[in-house]
Design an enzyme around this catalytic site. Structure first.
Site, PDB file in Angstrom:
ATOM      1  CE1 TYR A   1     -14.825  14.029 -14.511  1.00 32.11           C
ATOM      2  CE2 TYR A   1     -13.375  13.899 -12.841  1.00 32.11           C
ATOM      3  CZ  TYR A   1     -14.518  13.444 -13.977  1.00 32.11           C
ATOM      4  OH  TYR A   1     -14.554  11.749 -13.173  1.00 32.11           O
TER       5      TYR A   1
ATOM      6  CG  ASP B   1      -7.338  17.934 -14.591  1.00 31.92           C
ATOM      7  OD1 ASP B   1      -6.690  17.423 -15.746  1.00 31.92           O
ATOM      8  OD2 ASP B   1      -8.335  17.708 -13.684  1.00 31.92           O
TER       9      ASP B   1
ATOM     10  NE  ARG C   1      -2.509  -0.198   3.498  1.00 33.69           N
ATOM     11  CZ  ARG C   1      -2.652   0.829   4.848  1.00 33.69           C
ATOM     12  NH1 ARG C   1      -2.672   2.533   4.208  1.00 33.69           N
ATOM     13  NH2 ARG C   1      -2.067   0.381   5.782  1.00 33.69           N
TER      14      ARG C   1
ATOM     15  CE  LYS D   1     -10.967  11.256 -19.140  1.00 40.16           C
ATOM     16  NZ  LYS D   1     -11.077  10.042 -17.589  1.00 40.16           N
TER      17      LYS D   1
END
Length: 385
Positions: free
Chosen positions: A112, A183, A59, A208
């Site tokens: 977004y 972003d 993790r 993306k």
């Protein structure tokens, strides 16, 4: 016995197109693998007090993440490796937690919708307050930064493709002692590198353009600030927003072709935007590559290209736009963007999309197909409404 060879020049001297292909590779040597293997493990041999950098538990880190994080960090010209997350939303959530409790977040009105929805949820819970702005209006953003804690930027914006004066806004954020987060999903590090312009943090939906094949869900955060890097890594660890090693392996494989994919899709987008702007069934086109687009001059000055997303208004109603998408044969009606295939979506079908997004607006993520086939599909559908 292998004999590792040092590259003839450091990765920092490589062109980004070379870095995409050559970065994050194993050392050269006899019988050395060209690619890093995928490491499937939940834990690592470890006893006693862990030494700095010791993996301990999956993790915290995974060897399969390392080359991807290295390459993305170098592409963004960060001084530290990027941090990969289980999704773009996980990366966005990690970045938004940098807003202090009760702090003020300046955010584009057109962003977004996942970012908008999460910021609204946090605002409704009293965690922060949001000041929406037109990110293309520099004076409006500067005024909103008075007393703010964090500036969130998308440029170009999703889905309206507004272009921000990034260097000026990032400098203004610093003057107001506000943290800046960009972003960079639409532009990718090939078209702009916000950290080099003064941004504190960069966020990506790796799903993306970076991975580029519509087959993984991933996100990433990059920064050169060690304190911010530590906080974001801590958030990822404690909230469990970790990525599958196989997904990261696939994303790194996708990154290798980003330059050629983006070159082709941008070229296609330019042709399609120009033709769409002349079609009688199209009432408006947004694409920074068009000379008449409001963001054209700014994008031409600040970016290394105009991207591969077009937004256009089909007919005069949402029914007309839906009819266009239904008539596509090659183009796929679907959400998401940045893949090798062309995708189209009427964005206002999502209730969470801002009311200022026209109901007949179609976001077209242009792929790498032959442009004449794409135009034939588009024009045939538009001719029928």
């Amino acid at each position: 016995m292998t004999n590792p060879l040092e590259p003839s020049q450091p990765a920092t001297a490589w062109d980004p197109q070379t870095l995409l292909v050559a970065g994050g590779r194993p050392a050269h040597g006899v019988d050395a693998a060209v690619n890093h293997p995928v490491t499937f493990t939940s834990t690592f041999h470890s006893q006693g007090i862990a030494a700095p950098g010791e993996k301990v538990y999956a993790r915290f880190s995974n060897p399969t993440w390392d080359p991807f994080e290295e390459v993305l960090g170098q592409l963004e010209e960060a001084q530290l490796p990027a941090l990969v997350f289980s999704s773009g939303m996980a990366a966005i959530a990690a970045a938004l937690q940098l807003v202090p409790a009760g702090g003020v977040l300046v955010m584009p009105s057109h962003s977004y919708n996942g970012s908008l929805s999460l910021s609204k949820e946090l605002a409704d819970a009293g965690r922060l307050s949001v000041r929406p702005v037109d990110i293309a209006n520099t004076e409006e953003v500067d005024a909103a930064l008075e007393g703010a804690d964090v500036l969130w930027v998308e440029s170009p914006t999703n889905p309206m493709l507004e272009v921000a004066d990034l260097p000026v806004l990032l400098a203004a954020a610093k003057q107001h002692n506000a943290l800046s987060i960009v972003d960079n999903t639409f532009a990718t590090p090939l078209l702009q590198r916000p950290l080099t312009l003064g941004a504190d943090v960069v966020v990506h939906s790796v799903t993306k353009y970076l991975s580029g094949h519509s087959d993984v869900i991933l996100g990433a955060v990059a920064t050169s600030d060690e304190t911010l890097h530590s906080r974001i890594h801590g958030y990822r660890t404690l909230h469990g927003a970790i990525a599958s090693p196989m997904d990261v392996f696939l994303a790194l494989r996708g990154v290798r072709t980003l330059s050629v994919r983006l070159e082709r899709s941008q070229s296609n987008a330019q042709v399609l935007a120009e033709r769409l702007s002349q079609h009688p069934a199209v009432s408006g086109v947004r694409y920074p590559g068009l000379p008449g687009d409001p963001g054209h001059a700014r994008a031409q000055k600040l970016m290394n290209g105009f991207g591969s997303v077009i937004a256009f208004e089909a007919g005069d109603s949402e029914a007309a736009a839906d009819a266009v998408i239904e008539k596509f044969g090659l183009i796929t009606g679907a959400t998401s963007l940045g893949g090798v295939e062309t995708l189209a979506e009427r964005r206002a079908r999502h209730a969470s999309e801002p009311a200022t997004v026209p109901t007949n607006l179609i976001r077209l993520s242009v792929g790498i197909e032959a442009v004449e086939d794409l135009w034939r599909d588009l024009s045939n559908a538009l001719d029928q409404i």
